[in-house]
Write a protein that holds these residues in place. Structure first.
Motif, PDB file in Angstrom:
ATOM      1  N   ILE A 161       6.659 -71.241  31.124  1.00 33.18           N
ATOM      2  CA  ILE A 161       7.152 -72.325  31.962  1.00 33.18           C
ATOM      3  C   ILE A 161       6.051 -72.768  32.931  1.00 33.18           C
ATOM      4  CG2 ILE A 161       9.598 -71.691  31.789  1.00 33.18           C
ATOM      5  CD1 ILE A 161       9.390 -70.298  34.482  1.00 33.18           C
ATOM      6  N   LYS A 162       6.196 -73.998  33.411  1.00 33.57           N
ATOM      7  CA  LYS A 162       5.258 -74.545  34.395  1.00 33.57           C
ATOM      8  C   LYS A 162       5.888 -74.456  35.786  1.00 33.57           C
ATOM      9  CE  LYS A 162       3.265 -78.514  33.431  1.00 33.57           C
ATOM     10  NZ  LYS A 162       3.236 -79.955  33.008  1.00 33.57           N
ATOM     11  N   ILE A 163       5.103 -74.012  36.736  1.00 29.95           N
ATOM     12  CA  ILE A 163       5.634 -73.689  38.063  1.00 29.95           C
ATOM     13  C   ILE A 163       4.876 -74.456  39.144  1.00 29.95           C
ATOM     14  CG2 ILE A 163       5.841 -71.812  39.763  1.00 29.95           C
ATOM     15  CD1 ILE A 163       7.754 -71.348  37.568  1.00 29.95           C
ATOM     16  N   TYR A 164       5.635 -74.944  40.133  1.00 27.96           N
ATOM     17  CA  TYR A 164       5.054 -75.654  41.267  1.00 27.96           C
ATOM     18  C   TYR A 164       5.019 -74.710  42.470  1.00 27.96           C
ATOM     19  CZ  TYR A 164       4.288 -79.442  44.606  1.00 27.96           C
ATOM     20  OH  TYR A 164       3.777 -80.251  45.575  1.00 27.96           O
ATOM     21  N   VAL A 165       3.864 -74.539  43.074  1.00 30.32           N
ATOM     22  CA  VAL A 165       3.757 -73.663  44.245  1.00 30.32           C
ATOM     23  C   VAL A 165       4.271 -74.421  45.468  1.00 30.32           C
ATOM     24  CG1 VAL A 165       2.252 -72.231  45.668  1.00 30.32           C
ATOM     25  CG2 VAL A 165       1.778 -72.495  43.214  1.00 30.32           C
ATOM     26  N   GLU A 166       5.356 -73.929  46.048  1.00 28.68           N
ATOM     27  CA  GLU A 166       6.057 -74.644  47.103  1.00 28.68           C
ATOM     28  C   GLU A 166       5.400 -74.371  48.456  1.00 28.68           C
ATOM     29  OE1 GLU A 166       8.732 -76.853  46.930  1.00 28.68           O
ATOM     30  OE2 GLU A 166       8.032 -77.056  48.991  1.00 28.68           O
ATOM     31  N   VAL A 181       4.682 -67.439  32.689  1.00 31.03           N
ATOM     32  CA  VAL A 181       4.264 -68.654  33.385  1.00 31.03           C
ATOM     33  C   VAL A 181       2.941 -69.111  32.781  1.00 31.03           C
ATOM     34  CG1 VAL A 181       3.612 -69.655  35.610  1.00 31.03           C
ATOM     35  CG2 VAL A 181       5.438 -67.943  35.497  1.00 31.03           C
ATOM     36  N   GLY A 182       2.906 -70.362  32.324  1.00 34.94           N
ATOM     37  CA  GLY A 182       1.717 -70.879  31.658  1.00 34.94           C
ATOM     38  C   GLY A 182       0.830 -71.705  32.572  1.00 34.94           C
ATOM     39  N   GLU A 183       1.404 -72.205  33.657  1.00 42.85           N
ATOM     40  CA  GLU A 183       0.640 -73.098  34.516  1.00 42.85           C
ATOM     41  C   GLU A 183       1.234 -73.139  35.916  1.00 42.85           C
ATOM     42  OE1 GLU A 183       0.094 -76.974  32.725  1.00 42.85           O
ATOM     43  OE2 GLU A 183      -0.419 -77.854  34.663  1.00 42.85           O
ATOM     44  N   LEU A 184       0.357 -73.120  36.899  1.00 46.22           N
ATOM     45  CA  LEU A 184       0.759 -73.286  38.306  1.00 46.22           C
ATOM     46  C   LEU A 184       0.117 -74.541  38.857  1.00 46.22           C
ATOM     47  CD1 LEU A 184       0.133 -69.759  39.930  1.00 46.22           C
ATOM     48  CD2 LEU A 184       2.348 -70.780  39.369  1.00 46.22           C
ATOM     49  N   ASN A 185       0.847 -75.224  39.744  1.00 42.65           N
ATOM     50  CA  ASN A 185       0.251 -76.315  40.507  1.00 42.65           C
ATOM     51  C   ASN A 185       0.297 -75.920  41.979  1.00 42.65           C
ATOM     52  OD1 ASN A 185      -0.078 -78.590  42.187  1.00 42.65           O
ATOM     53  ND2 ASN A 185       0.627 -79.975  40.570  1.00 42.65           N
ATOM     54  N   TRP A 186      -0.886 -75.693  42.545  1.00 42.71           N
ATOM     55  CA  TRP A 186      -0.962 -75.292  43.951  1.00 42.71           C
ATOM     56  C   TRP A 186      -1.677 -76.394  44.724  1.00 42.71           C
ATOM     57  CZ3 TRP A 186      -5.202 -71.926  46.449  1.00 42.71           C
ATOM     58  CH2 TRP A 186      -4.886 -71.698  47.798  1.00 42.71           C
ATOM     59  N   ASP A 187      -0.898 -77.201  45.415  1.00 43.68           N
ATOM     60  CA  ASP A 187      -1.439 -78.334  46.170  1.00 43.68           C
ATOM     61  C   ASP A 187      -2.369 -79.188  45.315  1.00 43.68           C
ATOM     62  OD1 ASP A 187      -0.095 -77.960  48.541  1.00 43.68           O
ATOM     63  OD2 ASP A 187      -1.663 -76.724  49.444  1.00 43.68           O
ATOM     64  N   GLY A 188      -1.965 -79.448  44.085  1.00 43.59           N
ATOM     65  CA  GLY A 188      -2.751 -80.297  43.199  1.00 43.59           C
ATOM     66  C   GLY A 188      -3.787 -79.549  42.378  1.00 43.59           C
ATOM     67  N   LYS A 189      -4.055 -78.306  42.750  1.00 42.94           N
ATOM     68  CA  LYS A 189      -5.012 -77.520  41.972  1.00 42.94           C
ATOM     69  C   LYS A 189      -4.275 -76.866  40.804  1.00 42.94           C
ATOM     70  CE  LYS A 189      -6.445 -75.177  45.728  1.00 42.94           C
ATOM     71  NZ  LYS A 189      -6.043 -75.995  46.904  1.00 42.94           N
ATOM     72  N   GLY A 190      -4.731 -77.118  39.586  1.00 41.64           N
ATOM     73  CA  GLY A 190      -4.086 -76.551  38.410  1.00 41.64           C
ATOM     74  C   GLY A 190      -4.602 -75.149  38.118  1.00 41.64           C
ATOM     75  N   ILE A 191      -3.688 -74.259  37.805  1.00 42.98           N
ATOM     76  CA  ILE A 191      -4.063 -72.900  37.421  1.00 42.98           C
ATOM     77  C   ILE A 191      -3.428 -72.658  36.061  1.00 42.98           C
ATOM     78  CG2 ILE A 191      -3.882 -70.441  38.003  1.00 42.98           C
ATOM     79  CD1 ILE A 191      -3.542 -71.224  40.934  1.00 42.98           C
ATOM     80  N   VAL A 192      -4.241 -72.675  35.018  1.00 46.91           N
ATOM     81  CA  VAL A 192      -3.716 -72.449  33.676  1.00 46.91           C
ATOM     82  C   VAL A 192      -3.904 -70.975  33.330  1.00 46.91           C
ATOM     83  CG1 VAL A 192      -3.915 -73.043  31.232  1.00 46.91           C
ATOM     84  CG2 VAL A 192      -4.175 -74.817  32.979  1.00 46.91           C
ATOM     85  N   ILE A 193      -2.817 -70.361  32.867  1.00 46.09           N
ATOM     86  CA  ILE A 193      -2.830 -68.914  32.656  1.00 46.09           C
ATOM     87  C   ILE A 193      -2.748 -68.616  31.164  1.00 46.09           C
ATOM     88  CG2 ILE A 193      -1.632 -66.749  33.201  1.00 46.09           C
ATOM     89  CD1 ILE A 193      -0.438 -68.683  35.607  1.00 46.09           C
ATOM     90  N   ASN A 194      -3.683 -67.822  30.683  1.00 46.20           N
ATOM     91  CA  ASN A 194      -3.723 -67.415  29.268  1.00 46.20           C
ATOM     92  C   ASN A 194      -3.614 -68.635  28.342  1.00 46.20           C
ATOM     93  OD1 ASN A 194      -3.905 -65.345  27.294  1.00 46.20           O
ATOM     94  ND2 ASN A 194      -1.698 -65.408  26.983  1.00 46.20           N
ATOM     95  N   ASN A 195      -4.338 -69.692  28.704  1.00 51.52           N
ATOM     96  CA  ASN A 195      -4.308 -70.945  27.947  1.00 51.52           C
ATOM     97  C   ASN A 195      -2.903 -71.508  27.751  1.00 51.52           C
ATOM     98  OD1 ASN A 195      -7.157 -71.068  27.476  1.00 51.52           O
ATOM     99  ND2 ASN A 195      -6.885 -69.388  25.997  1.00 51.52           N
ATOM    100  N   GLY A 196      -2.024 -71.201  28.706  1.00 54.25           N
ATOM    101  CA  GLY A 196      -0.659 -71.726  28.605  1.00 54.25           C
ATOM    102  C   GLY A 196       0.180 -71.035  27.547  1.00 54.25           C
ATOM    103  N   LYS A 197      -0.311 -69.894  27.052  1.00 57.51           N
ATOM    104  CA  LYS A 197       0.434 -69.188  25.995  1.00 57.51           C
ATOM    105  C   LYS A 197       1.058 -67.896  26.536  1.00 57.51           C
ATOM    106  CE  LYS A 197      -2.002 -70.989  21.992  1.00 57.51           C
ATOM    107  NZ  LYS A 197      -2.767 -72.038  22.745  1.00 57.51           N
ATOM    108  N   THR A 198       2.087 -67.425  25.839  1.00 57.33           N
ATOM    109  CA  THR A 198       2.730 -66.170  26.210  1.00 57.33           C
ATOM    110  C   THR A 198       1.750 -65.023  25.994  1.00 57.33           C
ATOM    111  OG1 THR A 198       4.857 -67.057  25.556  1.00 57.33           O
ATOM    112  CG2 THR A 198       4.699 -64.662  25.736  1.00 57.33           C
ATOM    113  N   GLY A 199       1.533 -64.223  27.029  1.00 57.61           N
ATOM    114  CA  GLY A 199       0.575 -63.135  26.924  1.00 57.61           C
ATOM    115  C   GLY A 199       1.131 -61.920  26.197  1.00 57.61           C
ATOM    116  N   ASP A 200       0.220 -61.028  25.811  1.00 57.14           N
ATOM    117  CA  ASP A 200       0.618 -59.832  25.061  1.00 57.14           C
ATOM    118  C   ASP A 200       1.566 -58.949  25.868  1.00 57.14           C
ATOM    119  OD1 ASP A 200      -0.929 -60.667  22.984  1.00 57.14           O
ATOM    120  OD2 ASP A 200      -2.663 -59.402  23.512  1.00 57.14           O
TER     121      ASP A 200
END
Lengths: 356, 356
Positions: free
Chosen positions: A176-181, A309-328
């Motif tokens: 899922i994609k998550i927004y940092v509040e 979590v595949g992606e975070l948005n922190w104040d406009g900065k994108g953080i892509v995790i494990n290329n957006g894929k489910t990790g091992d």
């Protein structure tokens, strides 16, 4: 001690929903459990009755001052036909922990457990088959005094309802994609963030709506004072795998002590992994992303089990995790827990309670 | 615009309570107002019906996730027999302000105002006489989707109920004793402290219980991060008179913008007093007490109007205010507002709305 509850069968059972289209929490079974509390008799009159609307005085305190607590747990049908519930004693224990904070009188844990077990047994034909499906169990307590002054209620109802459910998120085990509040706050120390009380969820809705409008499934909550340390993701606990180490926020009073959180920590430690409970800042996560050591991130909770979590948005900065894929690790935890729940791997921790 | 609501009379009217023994919020009149909301029709089907229990699905979202908001206002019978409501448009406006934060769809303010006015008119015989008595009006909105996922509801009910009430505190206009809360937290900026949502009140119960056990009527809330700045007393706004200046905490998002708060500020400014909205710390109050400049302290709110504070306990340090007696300013404000509400002094601010 065995509790005996009265039973009024539902003579007009409903048609069961298509197990491929369950969604989450929108269908309810034929029966529910109710017990009442008053000062004179304590918790009494436990009964299994047909699922039906409650008659509630419009002045009922729960409708005005939200004095209410709940739990969420799940029952499964194992491949050999047994009905099992995952760690129910933990949820019942936590119900009372929430109750103490919210001024709600404690309920005998065996009474509540028996209520859950006997109700699930009554409606066991409603437990759906299918890999992501289960019977969601919702025990809750509501304040029922018809009174508008602000004080704890003198009367309550303990109710258990059951809902056949599929995956909580349409994404299922997909990230899922998550927004940092960084504007809205969920809870602070000294508040009620560690309880399962309705107000925590009501307070989260606005941030959730706005993050959804921006294209995100949920928000990542930061601490309410410095907006620096990570708290929870949506209504799940959260884990980060950074450079081989698994880190999850420590329990400081503002987040829930999740049963799934506890279960995955136990599993990972037994797998020989380094698991650390401590404060972790969003800056630290961002730095780990930048230097390439942020390997995985996932949420844990009864409803979704493991939610990568595949992606975070922190104040406009994108953080892509494990290329957006489910990790091992996410996959392994999900598989281990869900297979255990279905009786496909050994229940070596004695986490399953069989309903008989 | 005039709204027409359907009316179903109560053919079994209740006996009215003894106006000397009303207490607060325990008796309800013969009728209530209900309107429904759904995505297709918005707010619709406004109706005045006999006061009766609501039929609520046990999965109704308000019972689980506390998506609810409310207001509190009062109707009075003036000495010349008119029925008046104190600043109702302010409360209806605030209902929608709370709603925006809690993900609840806005209600047309004229619709809500008419609902209040027509219901009060229907049950105007329930308005009690007696100096401290009034008819308390409780509009509230509850989320009614039978759904267990966490998201804003798609359906709601707007309900208005009426309760003939006496003084909120048994102390009446006599000073109450207050415990300065340094463990539990009510709200922080970014949260929902400025709204009238049930969760704020549920979160306050534990501190209230513990302070009551220690012999105090209410708690004084400090800010949730530093536990330094004063927020509210109980569920009232709070004012300090120090060396002739009246100080009240500024609205920073964590406390309610009280209608009575606004009214007393207007009155005091017109009386030529210096009234300041700013952060004020408990240390500053303690220092003023020590150097003899702490002249008065009082809470303001619809339920209690003006509630003088005679004593504070701050971590064991006693702060006695005005020798534990009701101060001149508290008295003057109480008299002015309550006399205005009864038509005994001129309504020079146009604060009264006459129900016809």
């Amino acid at each position: 001690m065995a509790y005996t509850f009265t039973f009024e069968p539902n003579n007009a059972p409903k048609q069961k929903p298509d197990s491929n289209k369950l969604g989450f929490g929108q269908y309810f079974t034929d029966h529910m459990f109710i017990a009442d509390y008053n000062l004179q008799h304590g918790w009494h009159e436990g009964r299994i009755v047909p699922y039906a609307p409650l008659l509630m005085d419009p002045a009922s305190m729960v409708l005005h001052y939200s004095q209410t607590i709940f739990e969420g747990l799940k029952a499964y049908k194992t491949t050999d036909g047994k009905v099992v519930i995952f760690r129910p004693e933990r949820n019942i224990e936590r119900l009372n922990i929430s109750g103490v904070r919210m001024g709600i009188p404690p309920i005998d844990e065996e009474f509540a457990l028996q209520a859950v077990m006997q109700l699930v047994n009554t409606d066991k034909d409603w437990i759906p088959t299918g890999e992501e499906n289960s019977l969601y169990i919702r025990p809750f307590i509501i304040a029922t005094d018809p009174f508008l002054g602000v004080r704890p209620s003198d009367t309550y109802k303990f109710i258990v309802i059951l809902s056949p459910v599929g995956a909580y998120y349409p994404e299922g085990i997909n990230p899922i994609k998550i927004y940092v509040e960084s504007e809205y706050v969920r809870a602070v120390r000294g508040g009620v963030g560690f309880t399962k009380t309705g107000g925590n969820y009501a307070a989260s809705l606005k941030a959730q709506m706005e993050s959804k409008d921006k294209g995100y499934t949920q928000v990542l909550w930061l601490d309410g004072c410095e907006k620096k340390y990570i708290e929870e993701v949506g209504s799940m606990n959260v884990f980060f795998k950074i450079n081989g180490e698994v880190i999850t926020p420590s329990l400081e009073g503002s987040i829930l002590a999740g049963v799934t959180r506890n279960s995955v920590m136990t599993l990972m430690k037994d797998w020989g992994m380094q698991v650390t409970e401590r404060q972790i800042s969003i800056e630290e996560v961002y730095e780990a992303y930048q230097n390439g050591t942020l390997e995985e991130m996932f949420g844990t909770g009864t409803a979704a089990v493991i939610s990568p979590v595949g992606e975070l948005n922190w104040d406009g900065k994108g953080i892509v995790i494990n290329n957006g894929k489910t990790g091992d690790l996410s996959h392994k935890l999900y598989d281990t827990i869900t297979k255990m729940q279905r009786g496909l791997v050994e229940d070596s921790y004695n986490w399953l309670t069989t309903v008989e």
